[in-house]
Design an enzyme around this catalytic site. Structure first.
Site, PDB file in Angstrom:
ATOM      1  N   SER A   1       0.790  -1.238  -0.220  1.00  0.00           N
ATOM      2  CA  SER A   1      -0.298   0.391   0.452  1.00  0.00           C
ATOM      3  C   SER A   1       0.645   1.488   0.078  1.00  0.00           C
ATOM      4  O   SER A   1       1.790   1.095   0.041  1.00  0.00           O
ATOM      5  CB  SER A   1      -0.892  -0.043   1.319  1.00  0.00           C
ATOM      6  OG  SER A   1      -0.452  -0.066   2.293  1.00  0.00           O
ATOM      7  N   LYS A   2       0.234   2.026  -0.035  1.00  0.00           N
ATOM      8  CA  LYS A   2       0.956   3.716  -0.295  1.00  0.00           C
ATOM      9  C   LYS A   2       1.736   3.907   1.143  1.00  0.00           C
ATOM     10  O   LYS A   2       3.250   4.710   1.325  1.00  0.00           O
ATOM     11  CB  LYS A   2       0.316   4.359  -0.434  1.00  0.00           C
ATOM     12  CG  LYS A   2      -0.601   5.054  -1.906  1.00  0.00           C
ATOM     13  CD  LYS A   2      -1.643   6.604  -1.824  1.00  0.00           C
ATOM     14  CE  LYS A   2      -2.138   6.066  -3.607  1.00  0.00           C
ATOM     15  NZ  LYS A   2      -3.281   7.305  -3.299  1.00  0.00           N
ATOM     16  N   ARG A   3       0.591   3.061   2.497  1.00  0.00           N
ATOM     17  CA  ARG A   3       1.159   3.812   3.674  1.00  0.00           C
ATOM     18  C   ARG A   3       2.920   2.446   4.254  1.00  0.00           C
ATOM     19  O   ARG A   3       3.709   2.132   4.683  1.00  0.00           O
ATOM     20  CB  ARG A   3       0.021   3.478   4.118  1.00  0.00           C
ATOM     21  CG  ARG A   3      -0.278   4.937   4.104  1.00  0.00           C
ATOM     22  CD  ARG A   3      -1.405   4.593   5.111  1.00  0.00           C
ATOM     23  NE  ARG A   3      -2.541   6.052   5.241  1.00  0.00           N
ATOM     24  CZ  ARG A   3      -3.300   6.351   4.876  1.00  0.00           C
ATOM     25  NH1 ARG A   3      -4.388   4.797   3.766  1.00  0.00           N
ATOM     26  NH2 ARG A   3      -4.572   6.599   3.963  1.00  0.00           N
TER      27      ARG A   3
END
Length: 463
Positions: free
Chosen positions: A244-246
């Protein structure tokens, strides 16, 4: 089947995520397979986090991947009047209503439900009903608009990936569709958009499965045709957790910067959750011909950086040399190197590409032709002995008048070997260390013939 229309709808709150890029690829390929249209929509209703930089990065990523869209980009924030109009139609039809609950009231509601051991959710206190007396409208509170979700029955759809799915309406509550500031929520805006844009097939990540019942009920409340839904599994990172982006993911454009080819990235992304027999390497045209929406897997896909690098290497080996030269030259210039227009870059790429899995590795090889080199101390000590240096000086003299071709270079080397009674490795390895800064290269006569003669002579004479 009516004309197929698919879409990709990224949120501009960061870079284009690899999972979104894969969904875009599936949506694009499905539309192209059926001779349909592919739409790009920018879901920018998260005003606090959306940025123009993110929009530009998304557009750049789509362009690099070659995912051409037929319509768009369409921005949700430019459609606020349309969402408001549809919300008012729902209110007039008794299918939506104003809710004046404050955040504090909603928190208290959830805490009370938890204390009673109940499932938390909106309790419908502002939902109109025959014979029901609604609370007094509080002063100074801007209302939200909630959708009056059906209270009975099941939401059923046949998912293109997961098969039949059924969720009872008692499991979902009355969704907020418009916030107090007039901006629509995701589940409402996406339904209005897909309706207006005549989207027939929606491919998206399976984290959206729980949103689908609300959306189907909204489509039905609006009398709008339902698209077919296909929820593709998540992509797992090396640690087995969601990419994920995070969490550890990098942008699509970062792979461009790292030296990957767009066709290799498309090929690899397509194989994350989809297959066509045992085919590993295939063209964009083959993907379009094969991608009919079947053979999408139900289980999560595992991101494998080594496999992507291997796929990229296959494409680099097969790439046109002139194209590689055009791609690698900016990488050399970025390193501060001067690359003359007369430099035989295409021939250099042809010689070295079989050893390279990325354009950056190719640039590493080619840098020796345009900048200084420095072999490791261990290589210098082992190979640049006094005898080797003398032989290299003799080679420099032999090369001064040699024909500047692999054959000419080879003839000069053989003359030195004969005169000194040496075997090829006794000259070739010190030659590589001095001129190339490393002890292993492709055929040394081919390598040397690609050098500018003056640069090569200066390096040999420094022996």
């Amino acid at each position: 089947m009516s004309q197929v229309r698919t879409r990709i709808a990224p949120s501009p709150t960061g870079f284009l995520h690899l999972g979104t890029a894969r969904t875009a690829l599936f949506s694009w390929a499905y539309a192209r397979h059926h001779g349909g249209q592919f739409v790009l929509r920018i879901e920018d209703t998260d005003v606090a986090r959306s940025t123009q930089d993110s929009v530009e990065q998304i557009l750049a990523s789509m362009h690099w991947l070659g995912l051409e869209y037929d319509e768009g980009p369409i921005y949700q924030m430019q459609r606020l009047e349309r969402y408001q109009a549809v919300a008012q139609e729902l209110i007039a039809a008794g299918k939506a209503y104003y809710c004046y609950c404050t955040p504090e009231e909603l928190n208290a509601m959830r805490e009370a439900q938890k204390a009673r051991g109940e499932k938390t959710g909106y309790d419908g206190r502002w939902r109109p009903a025959p014979g029901k007396t609604l609370p007094a409208i509080p002063e100074g509170v801007k209302p939200v608009i909630r959708f009056a979700n059906p209270e009975e029955g099941d939401v059923v759809w046949n998912d293109l990936v997961k098969g039949p799915i059924s969720i009872n309406n008692r499991e979902i509550d009355d969704l907020i569709i418009v916030r107090p500031d007039g901006v629509p929520t995701y589940n409402f805006a996406v339904v209005v958009d897909d309706w207006d844009m005549q989207i027939t097939h929606v491919f998206r990540g399976d984290e959206h499965v729980n949103n689908t019942p609300w959306q189907i009920n909204l489509f039905r409340a609006l009398g709008a045709p339902l698209p077919a839904f296909g929820h593709v599994p998540i992509i797992l990172g090396d640690d087995g957790l969601k990419l994920s982006k995070r969490r550890g993911a990098v942008s699509v454009t970062a792979y461009e910067e790292a030296g990957y080819l767009p066709e290799a990235m498309l090929n690899y992304l397509a194989r994350l959750g989809w297959s066509h027999g045992d085919d590993e390497i295939f063209s964009r045209e083959q993907l379009v011909a094969w991608f009919d929406g079947s053979h999408l897997t139900k289980s999560p896909a595992q991101w494998d950086a080594a496999k992507l690098e291997w796929v990229n290497g296959q494409y680099i080996k097969a790439a046109d040399d002139a194209r590689l030269a055009a791609l690698v030259k900016p990488r050399l210039l970025k390193r501060g190197l001067t690359v003359p227009d007369t430099a035989p870059l295409a021939a250099m790429c042809a010689l070295f590409k079989d050893r390279c899995n990325t354009l950056e590795v190719l640039a590493d090889w080619l840098a020796m032709f345009f900048g200084s080199v420095q072999a490791s101390e261990a290589d210098q000590t082992q190979h640049l002995t006094e005898g080797a240096r003398a032989a290299l000086q003799e080679l420099a003299a032999a090369l001064k008048e040699a024909e500047w071709t692999p054959a000419g270079v080879s003839a000069a080397m053989k003359a030195v070997l004969t005169a000194r009674g040496l075997k090829m490795p006794q000259l070739a390895i010190p030659l590589r260390v001095l001129v190339c800064g490393r002890s292993q290269t492709p055929a040394i006569d081919q390598v040397l013939a690609l050098f500018d003669r003056e640069i090569l002579m200066a390096r040999l004479q420094s022996a």
